[in-house]
Design an enzyme around this catalytic site. Structure first.
Site, PDB file in Angstrom:
ATOM      1  N   ASP A  45       0.842  -1.207   0.000  1.00  0.00           N
ATOM      2  CA  ASP A  45       0.000   0.000   0.000  1.00  0.00           C
ATOM      3  C   ASP A  45       0.879   1.260   0.000  1.00  0.00           C
ATOM      4  OD1 ASP A  45       0.889  -0.251   2.579  1.00  0.00           O
ATOM      5  OD2 ASP A  45      -1.068   0.019   3.535  1.00  0.00           O
ATOM      6  N   SER A  46       2.206   1.082   0.043  1.00  0.00           N
ATOM      7  CA  SER A  46       3.127   2.198  -0.189  1.00  0.00           C
ATOM      8  C   SER A  46       2.895   2.813  -1.568  1.00  0.00           C
ATOM      9  CB  SER A  46       4.583   1.732  -0.056  1.00  0.00           C
ATOM     10  OG  SER A  46       4.828   0.625  -0.907  1.00  0.00           O
ATOM     11  N   ASP A  84      -0.836  -6.222   0.195  1.00  0.00           N
ATOM     12  CA  ASP A  84      -1.272  -5.550   1.424  1.00  0.00           C
ATOM     13  C   ASP A  84      -2.783  -5.402   1.448  1.00  0.00           C
ATOM     14  OD1 ASP A  84       1.041  -5.067   2.842  1.00  0.00           O
ATOM     15  OD2 ASP A  84       1.310  -3.009   2.105  1.00  0.00           O
ATOM     16  N   LYS A 112      -1.049  -9.558   3.372  1.00  0.00           N
ATOM     17  CA  LYS A 112      -0.342  -8.971   4.523  1.00  0.00           C
ATOM     18  C   LYS A 112      -1.273  -8.016   5.257  1.00  0.00           C
ATOM     19  CE  LYS A 112       3.437  -6.234   3.967  1.00  0.00           C
ATOM     20  NZ  LYS A 112       3.045  -4.896   4.493  1.00  0.00           N
ATOM     21  N   GLU A 114      -1.480  -5.389   8.776  1.00  0.00           N
ATOM     22  CA  GLU A 114      -0.708  -4.678   9.799  1.00  0.00           C
ATOM     23  C   GLU A 114      -1.368  -4.825  11.163  1.00  0.00           C
ATOM     24  OE1 GLU A 114      -0.075  -0.564   8.897  1.00  0.00           O
ATOM     25  OE2 GLU A 114       0.732  -0.981   6.903  1.00  0.00           O
ATOM     26  N   GLU A 181       8.970  -4.095  10.691  1.00  0.00           N
ATOM     27  CA  GLU A 181       9.394  -2.809  10.128  1.00  0.00           C
ATOM     28  C   GLU A 181       9.894  -1.910  11.260  1.00  0.00           C
ATOM     29  OE1 GLU A 181       6.718  -0.945   7.382  1.00  0.00           O
ATOM     30  OE2 GLU A 181       7.699   0.996   7.530  1.00  0.00           O
TER      31      GLU A 181
END
Ligand SMILES: Nc1nc(=O)c2c([nH]1)NC[C@@H]1CN(c3ccc(C(=O)N[C@@H](CCC(=O)O)C(=O)O)cc3)CN21
Ligand SMILES: CC(C)C(=O)C(=O)O
Ligand SMILES: [Mg+2]
Length: 266
Positions: A45-46, A84, A112, A114, A181
């Site tokens: 999602d970057s 993500d 993925k 978070e 991270e």
């Protein structure tokens, strides 16, 4: 099925061979990363920051993620595609299932998410339904407004103890992989040794089972000019993008990247 599967990654951890991952958002770069031997393509999602120009990852939607996953899938033959789940796409368990299904049907092989211990239930439900999950811990950019910035996590002993315990609990809940991270290198090493699933690091030192970087960062491209400490420009000394991607794979495999200077201490 791609050449690289979850089983391949588990085997690499067992052998002590480093796992290479890069973010990837389109078909041409998927092919270039395949040529370089990158094992995992992270449709991160970057992309909200490096492709769309937002100042955080929060505006990214599941539909936008699915568009890029589908593009990466078309250019990919060898790598495992990790996608993500974007901000609030896991607001409820039902939304987690539906949005994960959308990304898997677009071409992802793993999802993925978070978070920390609270992810256990969704990880278990996804795994039961055939979706492998990577749990992204430490600095979780979707929580930037809670964290008060993109800061190193797990620096005090209470936080470190919590992160170790949560990592073990998420493995037990059925997580297939962990991503750490911006955590102190020593803590990342302890967590990597404490779990049997592969652990990928970004700003987490050299002792994790593998590494990931944002593609644009490692190619020396930046909108702001201010890059995180863990970034290395692999275009330095190279004359093509293809050569820079190969240099990244070589340095991660040889464990010469990341160096001490790319990591954080407690
Ligand atoms: N281009 C890009 N690269 C990334 O790695 C990335 C994104 N975008 N977007 C989503 C998140 C945001 N990330 C970031 C952004 C900044 C720092 C940063 O400046 N960190 C400080 C640490 C400060 C401290 O010591 O607590 C640093 O010095 O690196 C870290 C991660 C990682 N992710
Ligand atoms: C920085 C990596 C781990 C990520 O989550 C992303 O690219 O979105
Ligand atoms: Mg992300």
């Amino acid at each position: 099925m791609p050449a690289i599967t979850l089983t391949t990654l588990q085997g690499l951890k067992q052998k002590g061979e480093k796992i290479t991952m890069l973010t990837c958002y389109d078909a041409t770069f998927a092919h270039a990363c395949n040529q370089a031997g990158v094992e995992v393509l992270l449709v991160g999602d970057s992309l909200g920051m490096v492709l769309q120009g937002h100042d955080s990852t929060l505006p990214v939607t599941t539909a936008e993620m699915a568009y890029h996953v589908a593009a990466v899938k078309r250019g990919n033959t060898d790598a495992l595609i990790l996608a993500d789940l974007p901000f609030m796409a896991n607001a409820t368990l039902e939304q987690t299932m539906v949005n994960s299904a959308t990304l898997m049907q677009a071409g992802a092989h793993m999802i993925k998410v978070e978070g920390a211990l609270w992810l256990a239930e969704s990880i278990r439900l996804l795994a039961e339904r055939g979706i492998p999950v990577c749990a992204h811990m430490g600095l979780t950019p979707q929580a930037v407004n809670i964290l008060g910035g993109y800061k190193v996590q797990g620096r005090n002993e209470n936080q470190a103890r919590q992160m170790r315990a949560d990592a073990i609990a998420l493995e037990q809940a059925g997580a297939a992989m962990l991503l750490l991270e911006c955590v102190p290198s020593e803590l990342a090493q302890e967590i990597t040794q404490a779990v049997s699933i592969p652990v990928i690091g970004i700003g987490a030192g050299n002792a994790t089972d593998g590494q990931v970087l944002v593609l644009h960062d490692m190619l020396g491209l930046s909108i702001t000019g201010r890059v995180p400490k863990f970034v290395k420009n692999f275009m330095n000394g190279q004359t093509s993008i293809q050569a820079a991607l190969t240099a990244y794979v070589t340095e991660v495999k040889a464990a010469t990247f990341p160096g001490i200077e790319h990591g954080f201490s407690a």
